[in-house]
Design an enzyme around this catalytic site. Structure first.
Site, PDB file in Angstrom:
ATOM      1  N   ASP A  77       0.752  -1.318  -0.001  1.00 28.42           N
ATOM      2  CA  ASP A  77      -0.004   0.103  -0.102  1.00 28.42           C
ATOM      3  C   ASP A  77       0.959   1.252  -0.078  1.00 28.42           C
ATOM      4  OD1 ASP A  77       1.074  -0.200   2.302  1.00 28.42           O
ATOM      5  OD2 ASP A  77      -1.028  -0.179   3.612  1.00 28.42           O
ATOM      6  N   HIS A  78       1.951   1.215   0.228  1.00 27.75           N
ATOM      7  CA  HIS A  78       2.924   2.265   0.431  1.00 27.75           C
ATOM      8  C   HIS A  78       3.690   2.593  -0.921  1.00 27.75           C
ATOM      9  CE1 HIS A  78       2.332   2.205   4.570  1.00 27.75           C
ATOM     10  NE2 HIS A  78       3.183   3.003   4.969  1.00 27.75           N
ATOM     11  N   ASP A  93       3.886  -1.015  11.221  1.00 23.15           N
ATOM     12  CA  ASP A  93       3.510   0.367  10.830  1.00 23.15           C
ATOM     13  C   ASP A  93       2.780   1.088  12.095  1.00 23.15           C
ATOM     14  OD1 ASP A  93       2.680   1.892   8.277  1.00 23.15           O
ATOM     15  OD2 ASP A  93       1.424   2.460   9.970  1.00 23.15           O
ATOM     16  N   ARG A 105      -0.262  13.023   9.918  1.00 23.31           N
ATOM     17  CA  ARG A 105       0.924  13.572  10.169  1.00 23.31           C
ATOM     18  C   ARG A 105       1.205  14.657   9.379  1.00 23.31           C
ATOM     19  NH1 ARG A 105       4.001   7.901  10.935  1.00 23.31           N
ATOM     20  NH2 ARG A 105       3.069   7.828  13.246  1.00 23.31           N
ATOM     21  N   SER A 155       6.932   7.436  12.895  1.00 28.77           N
ATOM     22  CA  SER A 155       6.661   6.159  12.216  1.00 28.77           C
ATOM     23  C   SER A 155       7.429   5.036  13.116  1.00 28.77           C
ATOM     24  CB  SER A 155       7.056   6.259  11.090  1.00 28.77           C
ATOM     25  OG  SER A 155       8.145   5.555  10.755  1.00 28.77           O
ATOM     26  N   ARG A 185       9.269   2.965  11.329  1.00 29.32           N
ATOM     27  CA  ARG A 185      10.444   2.225  10.597  1.00 29.32           C
ATOM     28  C   ARG A 185      11.709   2.203  11.199  1.00 29.32           C
ATOM     29  NH1 ARG A 185      10.190   8.226   7.511  1.00 29.32           N
ATOM     30  NH2 ARG A 185       7.925   7.731   7.518  1.00 29.32           N
TER      31      ARG A 185
HETATM   32  C1  MIC Z   1       4.345   6.540   8.237  1.00 33.23           C
HETATM   33  O1  MIC Z   1       3.116   6.804   8.199  1.00 33.23           O
HETATM   34  O2  MIC Z   1       5.024   7.425   8.591  1.00 33.23           O
HETATM   35  C2  MIC Z   1       4.621   5.278   7.508  1.00 33.23           C
HETATM   36  C3  MIC Z   1       5.199   5.358   6.493  1.00 33.23           C
HETATM   37  O3  MIC Z   1       3.335   4.365   7.449  1.00 33.23           O
HETATM   38  C4  MIC Z   1       5.523   4.482   8.540  1.00 33.23           C
HETATM   39  C5  MIC Z   1       6.021   3.312   8.243  1.00 33.23           C
HETATM   40  C6  MIC Z   1       7.159   3.342   7.346  1.00 33.23           C
HETATM   41  O4  MIC Z   1       7.965   4.420   7.282  1.00 33.23           O
HETATM   42  O5  MIC Z   1       7.010   2.688   6.336  1.00 33.23           O
HETATM   43  C7  MIC Z   1       4.716   4.385   9.906  1.00 33.23           C
HETATM   44  O6  MIC Z   1       3.831   5.061  10.504  1.00 33.23           O
HETATM   45  O7  MIC Z   1       5.421   3.419  10.747  1.00 33.23           O
HETATM   46 FE1  SF4 Z   2       0.062   4.810   4.970  1.00 33.78          FE
HETATM   47 FE2  SF4 Z   2       1.451   5.529   7.099  1.00 33.78          FE
HETATM   48 FE3  SF4 Z   2       0.136   7.485   5.890  1.00 33.78          FE
HETATM   49 FE4  SF4 Z   2      -1.237   5.569   7.217  1.00 33.78          FE
HETATM   50  S1  SF4 Z   2       0.022   7.250   7.891  1.00 33.78           S
HETATM   51  S2  SF4 Z   2      -1.803   6.236   4.980  1.00 33.78           S
HETATM   52  S3  SF4 Z   2       0.071   3.766   6.857  1.00 33.78           S
HETATM   53  S4  SF4 Z   2       1.763   6.341   5.067  1.00 33.78           S
END
Ligand code: MIC
Ligand code: SF4
Length: 645
Positions: free
Chosen positions: A64-65, A119, A379, A535, A537
């Site tokens: 999905d990313h 995630d 975010r 996140s 990550r």
């Molecule tokens: C995000 O919203 O920052 C992400 C991308 O979903 C991350 C995960 C990632 O960095 O792949 C998260 O929230 O954990």
């Molecule tokens: Fe995707 Fe992270 Fe954004 Fe949710 S917050 S939509 S999991 S990138």
């Protein structure tokens, strides 16, 4: 004394540890999920662990990313993950099927179960009474292999909801209000539980918006009771059998109670660049806007989309505004298409995106220079949208849609269109985009498909006897993992290529960080409070590991990032006196003498500033288990060593 919701689920999944606040507890994990941006690494780690088949009740791999395929890298990663899922016993949600948290809620989540996901927004599952937590990829890999997940026993905060939301005031405004009250560090070490008479007025998608964005509080997770509303939702998903009732005991005790009268709430917005920088929309005033994005795992349900379509019906998006809409899942998109709501969005001029994270993670739709973008996301960190000087406001779908039409930030409660939306008796159920794993007898014949962009895991090393290194970087409070390891369309395709990623590490804070680390050979990073928020990550630990960071010294850490540092073999250290932070300058030579022996002996640790000659008392903020992981040079080595012994 009775138990709260979170305490009940911790108790029923407790593998070891005692439930005293602050001590480490090990939990049995029923379900796991991964997404592709963290998933490639998680499956490489799972492969390295040598476990043939997942041991959970259910594990799902989502794509999905990284769905913007501007080169071969993302598509290769999708294939790699698909082959891992097939071989190792996971369901595979194909690209196009939707955002992991939305799909998981619709099709797989079960009240009373534990879920960890690679995630940070995995707590979305708390909307149906799951104990759902974000974790680093390695922790998820361990849980897939049947291992426990470790958390610090949290305090429990009750958010007591009374009243009922007024039209055009949304679940997003509830969580923004909680963020306003508690701040982005207010949830650290806590589970946020929702209770009170107001709960039953909120649908499951509304509850999920609230638990999803509890991640921005830094909370371990957030959770709602599982009641008749939950049952109706699961019934409409054809899954009534998955329902159980889950209520707190009447005499449960909470460390704090936050009161929110839903009927008194007004539309809110989180202003640039932090999710807790919250003000009333009416107070901010009618600022001109350039872009509106509706979607993300926070606000992409059918419920949200139907409201947006009602607002847009018969209107045109203002000439100065670009409106992008990404429905959260194939189920949502398909239902919108069938009932005509999608046509209303298209006719209004919305740019319809695939069901994926998209702009939320900077995968396309970056705003214009100095652009003002209203987003229903979770975010708004500086630069995350892909435009360094853009200003992102986080708002409800109602505020976003109304403003898209007026062209300025608009308090939606000024509208009169009837917005009442009925949840369907049954959702359109079609799991054809979810692939099943190969049967056990065929798994050996499934070949894992590695693309050329997949590079080996960075080398780890046992904890040094003494860590002596330069403070290559000093940063302030609330540093996010987006600062440490930025995402975005240009960088995300390299999530399985740590050497390539390393050049972007801390780019926003210090463009020379990577070079300076390489020159120094060994490095220490000094940070303020809530270091590593945001996140899950693990790249925000693996890349510093690759660059030679041996220790990170801060006023305090965010939960998932602290665990990721330990898992990578980097020592997390906190100042005993936060004022000592001010006594260190970037470039100072720092030393943690005999830190290995002191950790083993349980003795207190001192940080020596060799440049100034001063010493500061510090604490290696780890549990005994984490200490052993650090001594072994990270979780991968530790897990393998334990499996062999
Ligand atoms: C995000 O919203 O920052 C992400 C991308 O979903 C991350 C995960 C990632 O960095 O792949 C998260 O929230 O954990
Ligand atoms: Fe995707 Fe992270 Fe954004 Fe949710 S917050 S939509 S999991 S990138």
């Amino acid at each position: 004394m009775g138990y709260t919701l979170g305490q009940k689920l911790i108790k029923s999944h407790l593998v070891s540890g005692d439930m005293t606040v602050g001590s480490e507890v090990a939990l049995r994990i029923d379900q796991t999920l991964t997404q592709d941006a963290t998933g490639t690494m998680a499956y490489l780690e799972f492969e390295a662990m040598g476990v043939p088949r997942v041991k959970t009740e259910l594990s799902v791999a989502y794509i999905d990313h990284n769905t913007l395929q501007t080169g071969f890298e993302n598509a290769d990663d999708h294939r790699f993950i698909a082959s891992c899922a097939k071989k190792h016993g996971l369901r595979f949600s194909r690209p196009g099927n939707g955002i992991c948290h939305q799909v998981h809620l619709e099709r797989f989540g079960k009240p009373g179960k534990t879920l960890i996901g690679s995630d940070s927004h995995t707590p979305t599952g708390g909307g149906i009474g799951m104990l759902a937590m974000g974790a680093g990829g390695l922790d998820v890999a361990v849980a897939m292999g049947g291992g426990a997940y470790y958390i610090t026993m949290p305090e429990i905060v009750l958010v007591n909801l009374t009243g009922k939301l007024r039209p055009y005031v949304a679940a997003k405004d509830v969580i923004l209000e909680v963020l306003r009250i508690l701040s982005v560090k207010g949830g650290v070490g806590k589970i946020i539980e929702y209770g009170g008479e107001g709960v039953k007025t909120l649908s499951v998608p509304e509850r999920a918006t609230i638990t999803n964005m509890g991640a921005e509080l830094g909370a371990t997770t957030s959770i709602f009771p599982s009641d008749e509303v939950t049952r109706d939702f699961l019934r409409a998903q054809g899954r009534e059998d998955d329902w159980i009732e889950l209520m707190p005991d009447a005499d449960a005790e909470y460390s704090r109670v936050v009161e929110i009268d839903l009927s008194a709430l007004e539309p809110l917005a989180a202003m640039p660049h932090m999710p807790d920088n919250v003000k009333k929309v009416s107070e901010i005033g009618q600022i001109p806007i350039d872009q509106v994005c509706i979607g993300s795992c926070t606000n992409s349900s059918l419920f949200d989309m139907l409201k947006v379509a009602k607002i847009l019906k018969g209107k045109t998006v203002a000439p100065n505004v670009s409106l992008a809409i990404a429905p959260g899942s194939m189920q949502v998109l398909n239902m919108l298409a069938r009932n005509g709501a999608l046509a209303d969005m298209i006719a209004a001029g919305a740019r319809i995106l695939e069901s994926a994270c998209g702009p939320c993670i900077g995968m396309g739709q970056s705003p214009n220079s100095k652009g003002i973008s209203l987003r229903t996301f979770n975010r708004n960190f500086e630069g995350r949208s892909g435009t360094a000087d853009a200003g992102i406001y986080l708002v409800s779908p109602e505020t976003a849609a109304v403003s898209a039409v007026t062209g300025v930030l608009t308090d939606p409660t000024t509208c009169t269109t009837d917005l009442s939306v009925q949840m369907p008796d049954s959702f359109l159920i079609n799991d054809n985009m979810i692939e099943l794993p190969a049967p056990v007898e065929e798994m050996d014949s499934v070949e894992i498909q590695y693309g050329p962009n997949i590079k080996p895991f960075p080398a780890t090393a046992p904890l040094l006897d003494t860590i002596e290194a330069k403070a290559v970087l000093k940063v302030g409070d609330n540093i996010t993992t987006d600062h440490i390891m930025p995402a975005g369309a240009k960088i995300l395709p390299y999530r399985s290529n740590i050497p390539y990623l390393s050049q972007f590490c801390f780019k926003q804070c210090d463009p020379d960080f990577a070079e300076n680390c390489k020159t120094a050979g060994k490095a220490i990073v000094v940070g303020g409070a809530n270091y590593g928020q945001g996140s899950s990550r693990e790249h925000a630990a693996l890349v510093p590991l690759y660059l030679g960071v041996k220790a990170v010294i801060t006023k305090s850490f965010a939960r998932i990032h602290q665990a990721n540092l330990v898992n990578a073999g980097i020592l997390p250290v906190t100042f005993d006196d936060p004022a000592d932070y001010d006594r260190i300058s970037q470039g100072d030579m720092l030393c943690l003498p005999d830190v290995r022996a002191k950790l083993i002996a349980g003795e207190s640790v001192t940080l020596v500033n060799e440049t100034t000659g001063e010493s500061y008392p510090v604490t290696c903020s780890v549990s005994d288990r984490q200490r052993d992981i650090l001594l072994a040079g990270g979780l991968l080595g530790y897990t393998k060593a334990n499996a062999e012994s």
